[in-house]
Design an enzyme around this catalytic site. Structure first.
Site, short mmCIF file in Angstrom:
data_model
loop_
_atom_site.label_atom_id
_atom_site.label_comp_id
_atom_site.label_asym_id
_atom_site.label_seq_id
_atom_site.Cartn_x
_atom_site.Cartn_y
_atom_site.Cartn_z
N HIS A 1 -1.67 -5.40 1.40
CA HIS A 1 -2.93 -6.12 1.15
C HIS A 1 -2.60 -7.50 0.59
O HIS A 1 -1.65 -7.64 -0.19
CB HIS A 1 -3.78 -5.36 0.12
CG HIS A 1 -4.86 -6.22 -0.45
ND1 HIS A 1 -6.06 -6.42 0.19
CD2 HIS A 1 -4.89 -7.01 -1.56
CE1 HIS A 1 -6.79 -7.28 -0.53
NE2 HIS A 1 -6.10 -7.65 -1.59
N ARG B 1 -1.28 -14.89 3.48
CA ARG B 1 -1.97 -14.19 4.57
C ARG B 1 -1.23 -14.43 5.89
O ARG B 1 -1.20 -13.56 6.75
CB ARG B 1 -3.43 -14.65 4.69
CG ARG B 1 -4.32 -14.24 3.52
CD ARG B 1 -4.81 -12.80 3.57
NE ARG B 1 -5.67 -12.51 4.69
CZ ARG B 1 -6.44 -11.41 4.77
NH1 ARG B 1 -6.45 -10.51 3.78
NH2 ARG B 1 -7.18 -11.18 5.82
N ARG C 1 2.92 -7.21 9.04
CA ARG C 1 2.19 -6.17 9.77
C ARG C 1 2.75 -5.98 11.19
O ARG C 1 2.85 -4.85 11.67
CB ARG C 1 0.69 -6.49 9.80
CG ARG C 1 0.05 -6.19 8.44
CD ARG C 1 -1.41 -6.54 8.41
NE ARG C 1 -2.02 -6.10 7.14
CZ ARG C 1 -3.20 -6.51 6.72
NH1 ARG C 1 -3.91 -7.36 7.44
NH2 ARG C 1 -3.68 -6.07 5.57
N ASN D 1 -1.47 -0.26 7.45
CA ASN D 1 -0.94 -1.61 7.66
C ASN D 1 -0.11 -2.12 6.49
O ASN D 1 0.14 -3.31 6.36
CB ASN D 1 -2.06 -2.57 8.05
CG ASN D 1 -3.13 -2.66 6.98
OD1 ASN D 1 -2.95 -2.19 5.87
ND2 ASN D 1 -4.25 -3.26 7.33
N TYR E 1 -12.11 -2.58 -3.10
CA TYR E 1 -12.66 -2.65 -1.74
C TYR E 1 -14.18 -2.57 -1.72
O TYR E 1 -14.76 -2.18 -0.71
CB TYR E 1 -12.05 -1.54 -0.87
CG TYR E 1 -10.64 -1.84 -0.39
CD1 TYR E 1 -10.36 -2.96 0.38
CD2 TYR E 1 -9.57 -0.99 -0.68
CE1 TYR E 1 -9.07 -3.24 0.84
CE2 TYR E 1 -8.28 -1.25 -0.23
CZ TYR E 1 -8.05 -2.38 0.54
OH TYR E 1 -6.78 -2.65 0.99
N GLU F 1 -9.30 -9.57 -7.99
CA GLU F 1 -8.26 -8.56 -7.81
C GLU F 1 -7.19 -8.67 -8.92
O GLU F 1 -6.72 -7.64 -9.42
CB GLU F 1 -7.64 -8.71 -6.42
CG GLU F 1 -8.63 -8.31 -5.33
CD GLU F 1 -8.25 -8.78 -3.93
OE1 GLU F 1 -7.14 -9.30 -3.73
OE2 GLU F 1 -9.09 -8.62 -3.01
N LYS G 1 0.84 -1.20 0.00
CA LYS G 1 0.00 0.00 0.00
C LYS G 1 0.88 1.26 0.00
O LYS G 1 2.08 1.18 0.30
CB LYS G 1 -0.92 -0.02 1.22
CG LYS G 1 -1.93 -1.19 1.20
CD LYS G 1 -2.81 -1.09 2.43
CE LYS G 1 -3.84 -2.19 2.47
NZ LYS G 1 -4.68 -2.07 3.70
#
Ligand code: CDP
Ligand code: MG
Length: 145
Positions: free
Chosen positions: A117, A87, A104, A114, A49, A128, A9
């Site tokens: 993504h 993840r 994170r 954070n 989003y 995505e 991000k």
């Protein structure tokens, strides 16, 4: 093989964390299928989003992703169970659950800052990847394994 979409991000880009974050995904068995730097257009950020459109923080979230002149680094990784494993590398959404050693835990400041993504399911990964890589992905196949 499963594919996932990972995005550094704007806060991660501004803090010069690009190489550090990409390095977290160098696991054997993950193959890089797409990598680019781009300006995030508002329409793409909103579509990305869209599931969160009713949330109180939605305008701030889209504002962050598009706060310009910013870039995001978008990557696609392929491998067995790559969605869940990425993840795990990224860490939890909730700061109170940030596990030591995750991206994170090491770099995020708070829930809305954070740095990264990662897709949370096969369906969101498909959506995505199509949204951020409309031109398609690399055609190569790793021949080392
Ligand atoms: O990014 P992740 O999939 O872990 O979390 P999410 O629940 O899908 O939320 C997407 C993004 O919205 C988060 O990564 C945060 O940037 C932002 N968010 C926020 O600003 N405030 C919240 N209470 C929850 C999420
Ligand atoms: Mg999510």
């Amino acid at each position: 093989m499963e594919q996932t979409f990972i995005m550094i991000k704007p806060d991660g880009v501004h803090r010069n964390l690009i190489s550090e974050i990409i390095g977290r995904f160098k696991c054997s068995g993950f193959h890089l299928k797409g990598l680019k730097v781009l300006n995030a257009e508002r329409s793409i950020a909103e579509k990305h989003y869209e599931d969160l459109a009713g949330k109180r923080y939605f305008p701030a979230l889209v504002g962050d992703i598009t706060s310009g002149p910013v870039v995001v680094v978008a990557m696609v990784w392929e491998g067995d169970n790559v969605i869940v494993n990425c993840r795990k590398i990224i860490g939890a959404s909730d700061p109170s659950k940030w596990e030591p050693g995750t991206v994170r835990a090491d770099y995020a400041i708070e829930i809305g800052r954070n740095v990264i993504h990662g897709s949370d399911s096969i369906e969101s990964a498909r959506k995505e990847i199509a949204l951020w890589f409309p031109e398609g992905l690399f055609g190569w196949k790793c021949n080392l394994y």
